[in-house]
Every structure is written in structure tokens, then in C-alpha cells.
Scaffold this active site. Structure first.
Site, PDB file in Angstrom:
ATOM      1  N   SER A 149      10.285  -9.595  -6.237  1.00 16.24           N
ATOM      2  CA  SER A 149      10.860  -8.580  -5.332  1.00 16.24           C
ATOM      3  C   SER A 149      10.729  -9.022  -3.880  1.00 16.24           C
ATOM      4  O   SER A 149      11.671  -8.882  -3.095  1.00 16.24           O
ATOM      5  CB  SER A 149      10.191  -7.215  -5.546  1.00 16.24           C
ATOM      6  OG  SER A 149       8.885  -7.165  -4.988  1.00 16.24           O
ATOM      7  N   LYS A 150       9.581  -9.577  -3.520  1.00 15.38           N
ATOM      8  CA  LYS A 150       9.348  -9.945  -2.119  1.00 15.38           C
ATOM      9  C   LYS A 150      10.107 -11.229  -1.730  1.00 15.38           C
ATOM     10  O   LYS A 150      10.534 -11.369  -0.581  1.00 15.38           O
ATOM     11  CB  LYS A 150       7.847 -10.087  -1.849  1.00 15.38           C
ATOM     12  CG  LYS A 150       7.071  -8.770  -1.990  1.00 15.38           C
ATOM     13  CD  LYS A 150       7.574  -7.705  -1.037  1.00 15.38           C
ATOM     14  CE  LYS A 150       6.660  -6.476  -1.012  1.00 15.38           C
ATOM     15  NZ  LYS A 150       7.148  -5.451  -0.059  1.00 15.38           N
ATOM     16  N   TYR A 169       6.338  -8.299  -8.527  1.00 16.70           N
ATOM     17  CA  TYR A 169       6.112  -8.148  -7.076  1.00 16.70           C
ATOM     18  C   TYR A 169       6.559  -9.400  -6.320  1.00 16.70           C
ATOM     19  O   TYR A 169       7.253  -9.311  -5.300  1.00 16.70           O
ATOM     20  CB  TYR A 169       4.623  -7.876  -6.852  1.00 16.70           C
ATOM     21  CG  TYR A 169       4.249  -7.534  -5.432  1.00 16.70           C
ATOM     22  CD1 TYR A 169       4.452  -6.244  -4.934  1.00 16.70           C
ATOM     23  CD2 TYR A 169       3.669  -8.482  -4.591  1.00 16.70           C
ATOM     24  CE1 TYR A 169       4.089  -5.927  -3.631  1.00 16.70           C
ATOM     25  CE2 TYR A 169       3.311  -8.170  -3.292  1.00 16.70           C
ATOM     26  CZ  TYR A 169       3.515  -6.891  -2.817  1.00 16.70           C
ATOM     27  OH  TYR A 169       3.160  -6.580  -1.529  1.00 16.70           O
ATOM     28  N   ALA A 170       6.183 -10.577  -6.828  1.00 22.67           N
ATOM     29  CA  ALA A 170       6.546 -11.835  -6.166  1.00 22.67           C
ATOM     30  C   ALA A 170       8.063 -11.991  -6.099  1.00 22.67           C
ATOM     31  O   ALA A 170       8.626 -12.336  -5.050  1.00 22.67           O
ATOM     32  CB  ALA A 170       5.923 -13.022  -6.910  1.00 22.67           C
ATOM     33  N   ASN A 218       9.535  -0.617   4.684  1.00 21.49           N
ATOM     34  CA  ASN A 218       8.126  -0.862   4.392  1.00 21.49           C
ATOM     35  C   ASN A 218       7.684  -0.377   3.011  1.00 21.49           C
ATOM     36  O   ASN A 218       6.753  -0.933   2.436  1.00 21.49           O
ATOM     37  CB  ASN A 218       7.280  -0.176   5.486  1.00 21.49           C
ATOM     38  CG  ASN A 218       5.832  -0.025   5.085  1.00 21.49           C
ATOM     39  OD1 ASN A 218       5.050  -0.970   5.169  1.00 21.49           O
ATOM     40  ND2 ASN A 218       5.455   1.155   4.607  1.00 21.49           N
TER      41      ASN A 218
HETATM   42  P1  NAP Z   1       0.390   1.783   0.493  1.00 18.90           P
HETATM   43  O1  NAP Z   1      -0.803   2.143   1.284  1.00 18.90           O
HETATM   44  O2  NAP Z   1       0.382   1.946  -0.976  1.00 18.90           O
HETATM   45  O3  NAP Z   1       1.635   2.545   1.134  1.00 18.90           O
HETATM   46  C1  NAP Z   1       2.895   2.431   0.572  1.00 18.90           C
HETATM   47  C2  NAP Z   1       3.695   3.608   1.015  1.00 18.90           C
HETATM   48  O4  NAP Z   1       4.978   3.526   0.394  1.00 18.90           O
HETATM   49  C3  NAP Z   1       3.069   4.929   0.606  1.00 18.90           C
HETATM   50  O5  NAP Z   1       3.167   5.848   1.674  1.00 18.90           O
HETATM   51  C4  NAP Z   1       3.922   5.318  -0.587  1.00 18.90           C
HETATM   52  O6  NAP Z   1       4.045   6.709  -0.771  1.00 18.90           O
HETATM   53  C5  NAP Z   1       5.259   4.771  -0.171  1.00 18.90           C
HETATM   54  N1  NAP Z   1       6.171   4.677  -1.289  1.00 18.90           N
HETATM   55  C6  NAP Z   1       5.954   4.203  -2.544  1.00 18.90           C
HETATM   56  N2  NAP Z   1       7.051   4.344  -3.293  1.00 18.90           N
HETATM   57  C7  NAP Z   1       7.994   4.944  -2.507  1.00 18.90           C
HETATM   58  C8  NAP Z   1       9.325   5.375  -2.722  1.00 18.90           C
HETATM   59  N3  NAP Z   1       9.929   5.248  -3.899  1.00 18.90           N
HETATM   60  N4  NAP Z   1       9.964   5.951  -1.681  1.00 18.90           N
HETATM   61  C9  NAP Z   1       9.374   6.116  -0.488  1.00 18.90           C
HETATM   62  N5  NAP Z   1       8.111   5.725  -0.230  1.00 18.90           N
HETATM   63  C10 NAP Z   1       7.430   5.155  -1.234  1.00 18.90           C
HETATM   64  O7  NAP Z   1       0.796   0.271   0.737  1.00 18.90           O
HETATM   65  P2  NAP Z   1       0.691  -0.677   2.014  1.00 18.90           P
HETATM   66  O8  NAP Z   1      -0.389  -1.638   1.748  1.00 18.90           O
HETATM   67  O9  NAP Z   1       0.695   0.091   3.276  1.00 18.90           O
HETATM   68  O10 NAP Z   1       2.067  -1.439   1.820  1.00 18.90           O
HETATM   69  C11 NAP Z   1       3.180  -1.312   2.678  1.00 18.90           C
HETATM   70  C12 NAP Z   1       4.106  -2.492   2.462  1.00 18.90           C
HETATM   71  O11 NAP Z   1       3.410  -3.695   2.779  1.00 18.90           O
HETATM   72  C13 NAP Z   1       4.585  -2.651   1.019  1.00 18.90           C
HETATM   73  O12 NAP Z   1       5.924  -3.074   1.004  1.00 18.90           O
HETATM   74  C14 NAP Z   1       3.688  -3.741   0.484  1.00 18.90           C
HETATM   75  O13 NAP Z   1       4.278  -4.443  -0.584  1.00 18.90           O
HETATM   76  C15 NAP Z   1       3.529  -4.601   1.706  1.00 18.90           C
HETATM   77  N6  NAP Z   1       2.364  -5.498   1.676  1.00 18.90           N
HETATM   78  C16 NAP Z   1       1.096  -4.995   1.610  1.00 18.90           C
HETATM   79  C17 NAP Z   1       0.035  -5.894   1.579  1.00 18.90           C
HETATM   80  C18 NAP Z   1      -1.394  -5.426   1.523  1.00 18.90           C
HETATM   81  O14 NAP Z   1      -2.278  -6.281   1.395  1.00 18.90           O
HETATM   82  N7  NAP Z   1      -1.681  -4.126   1.624  1.00 18.90           N
HETATM   83  C19 NAP Z   1       0.273  -7.254   1.577  1.00 18.90           C
HETATM   84  C20 NAP Z   1       1.569  -7.726   1.638  1.00 18.90           C
HETATM   85  C21 NAP Z   1       2.606  -6.827   1.692  1.00 18.90           C
HETATM   86  P3  NAP Z   1       2.986   7.540  -1.681  1.00 18.90           P
HETATM   87  O15 NAP Z   1       1.796   7.676  -0.825  1.00 18.90           O
HETATM   88  O16 NAP Z   1       3.684   8.828  -1.917  1.00 18.90           O
HETATM   89  O17 NAP Z   1       2.762   6.737  -2.910  1.00 18.90           O
END
Ligand code: NAP
Length: 259
Positions: free
Chosen positions: A171-172, A168-169, A103
Site C-alpha cells: 500500500s505504501k 502495508y508495504a 494521512n
Molecule cells: P494512528 O495513531 O493509528 O492514527 C491513524 C488515524 O487514522 C486514526 O485517527 C484513525 O482513526 C484514522 N483512520 C483509520 N482508518 C480510517 C478511515 N477509514 N477513515 C478515516 N480515518 C481513519 O496512526 P499514526 O501512527 O498516526 O499513522 C498515521 C499515518 O502515518 C498512517 O498512514 C501510517 O501508516 C503512517 N505511518 C506511521 C508510522 C508510525 O511509526 N506510527 C510509520 C510510518 C508511517 P481511529 O482513531 O478512528 O481509528
């Protein structure tokens, strides 16, 4: 005809993942934490991993405060040593890993013209190379046990592209292709691998977007609201419980934005 009572049905739901161990990367907050809560709610011991022990422990405490099973471990998904240590520590403590949810992810948005190589590399490393590394580290244990569920968090952006998100695009999209490859390579080991492509989910990642950008997204979402982390967790739960004949698939959780 089934004569299951409501209390039996509830009981079985709580016990669906009993004795299973689930690792969720980047689960100190946001979507990862919601997925961990959902899996813990079905009896799994959830391994909350994040860059710092503090954020992993904060996520894990939210789950144990609910009377469910969780433990916080450090795992920086860009650091091979940190990944290997986490896997070894989890195996030493619990002796098994049944579920892996990749994730952790970041954004570093800017138009292609202005994107620095460091911004490209950081996003590819954290969002894509990490899935390769963490899966490689964990899946050998699943393989030995002849059981596993791998769920990768991709994005609708990986299917459609987006202004300012070349890194980002890409990577996903890579995560989606990797998902299908893992599914093919490990099907014979009774390991499924699927991806979830969320649309706009209300988390710290999207809360940093400008209000006018959020308004613009809303226009294109037929369900007329942003998703919650729990909406993504429902899809992960399906792959980890009911979807035993489903592998190599991408489920889109976007309120109908792309159809
Ligand atoms: P988020 O709130 O920013 O949470 C991301 C988490 O990943 C945070 O806990 C962050 O830790 C952690 N992280 C970042 N870099 C890391 C690393 N090097 N090693 C370990 N952990 C790391 O984001 P989210 O929205 O929950 O996103 C979760 C996933 O869903 C991601 O892959 C994102 O691309 C995907 N996603 C999100 C959305 C959206 O609309 N939110 C849409 C599509 C996909 P820190 O707190 O320490 O930074």
C-alpha cells in the site's frame, strides 16, 4: 541585507498559511493531529477529519484550545460518499482548499502465508485507494484555484518491505508511485505533491507492538530513539510552506534507520 527583526520573523512564521485551508485525513490523533497542529500554528484553518465526529471533534478541540483555527468533519476514507460529503461541506463552509494531507492509515500485520484476502484488501483500501479517492475529490478545487499542496504519508516500509507487512508495504509503495504521478499531472496547475516516509514513530499505531519488537527496531536507529509525530509534522510543514520548487519527492523521517 535583511533587517527583519525577531518579532517580524515570528509574526511572518505565524502568518505563513494565513487564509489557507488544510484538510488532514485521520487526524483525530497521532501523526495527523500533529501535522494539523503545526499547520494551524502557521495560521491555516485546519479541517480535522476522522471516521467518527467524536474523534474529529476531539482533535479539533485540542487545536482550538491552543487559540488556533480548526473544525472537525467526518470522513471515512474508505467510503466514497463520506469523502464527497466532506469535500462539499468544506467547500461550502470555507470556499477553498489549499492543502491536503493524506494521512489516514491502518496496519493488519501477519506473515504472507497467513494473510487473509480481507486483511490485504482492508489495508490497500484504507492506505492506498483512499489517497486516490480523497485526492481526486479535493484536487479539482485546487486545480481551479491554480494552487495546491498535497502531502501523502507513506512509510519506509513502502521502500524496503518488512516481515508481516505485505499488505502495508504494498500500500505504501503504491502511495509513493501515486505521489509521483499526481506531481506530474498537476505541476502545470501549480500543485505540488510529495510524500513523507516515516520510520518508527511513537503513536497508538506503534504502541501496540510487542516490547521485544520495539527493542529490535531501536538497535537499527542511529539516532537511538523513536520519532515523535512532531518530527513528521516538520516535514509536512516544509512541503506546505517553503518547498515550492519541490515536487514528486519522498522525504524519509526515520532517525537514519535506512541509509
Ligand atoms: P494512528 O495513531 O493509528 O492514527 C491513524 C488515524 O487514522 C486514526 O485517527 C484513525 O482513526 C484514522 N483512520 C483509520 N482508518 C480510517 C478511515 N477509514 N477513515 C478515516 N480515518 C481513519 O496512526 P499514526 O501512527 O498516526 O499513522 C498515521 C499515518 O502515518 C498512517 O498512514 C501510517 O501508516 C503512517 N505511518 C506511521 C508510522 C508510525 O511509526 N506510527 C510509520 C510510518 C508511517 P481511529 O482513531 O478512528 O481509528
Amino acid at each position: 541585507m535583511s533587517t527583519t527583526t525577531l518579532s517580524e520573523a515570528k509574526m511572518s512564521h505565524h502568518d505563513l498559511l494565513k487564509d489557507q485551508v488544510a484538510i488532514v485525513t485521520g487526524s483525530g490523533r497521532g501523526i495527523g493531529l500533529a501535522i494539523a497542529k503545526k499547520l494551524a500554528g502557521s495560521g491555516a484553518t485546519t479541517i480535522i477529519t476522522d471516521i467518527t465526529q467524536e474523534s474529529a471533534d476531539a482533535g479539533s478541540k485540542e487545536i482550538t484550545d491552543m487559540g488556533l483555527k480548526a473544525s472537525g468533519f467526518v470522513c471515512n476514507v474508505t467510503d466514497t460518499g463520506s469523502i464527497e460529503k466532506m469535500t462539499t461541506d468544506v467547500m461550502n463552509k470555507y470556499g477553498r482548499v489549499d492543502i491536503l494531507v493524506n494521512n489516514a492509515g491502518i496496519t493488519k500485520d501477519t506473515l504472507l502465508m497467513r494473510m487473509k484476502l480481507e486483511e490485504w484488501n482492508a489495508v490497500i483500501e484504507t492506505n492506498l485507494t483512499s489517497v486516490f479517492k480523497v485526492t481526486q475529490s479535493v484536487i479539482k478545487n485546487m486545480s481551479k484555484a491554480n494552487y495546491g499542496r498535497v502531502v501523502n504519508i507513506a512509510s519506509v516500509i513502502g521502500m524496503h518491505g518488512n516481515f508481516g507487512q505485505a499488505n502495508y508495504a504494498a500500500s505504501k509503495a503504491g502511495v509513493i508511485a501515486l505521489t509521483k504521478t499526481i506531481a506530474k499531472e498537476y505541476a502545470s496547475k501549480n500543485i505540488t505533491c510529495n510524500a513523507i516516509a516515516p520510520g518508527f514513530i511513537d503513536t497508538p499505531m506503534t504502541q501496540k507492538l510487542k516490547p521485544e519488537i520495539k527493542e529490535k527496531y531501536l538497535e537499527f536507529i542511529p539516532l537511538k530513539h523513536f520519532g515523535q509525530p512532531e518530527d513528521v509534522a516538520e516535514a509536512a510543514f516544509y512541503f506546505c510552506t517553503g518547498g515550492s520548487y519541490v515536487t514528486g519527492q519522498v522525504i524519509v523521517v526515520d532517525g537514519g534507520m535506512f541509509m
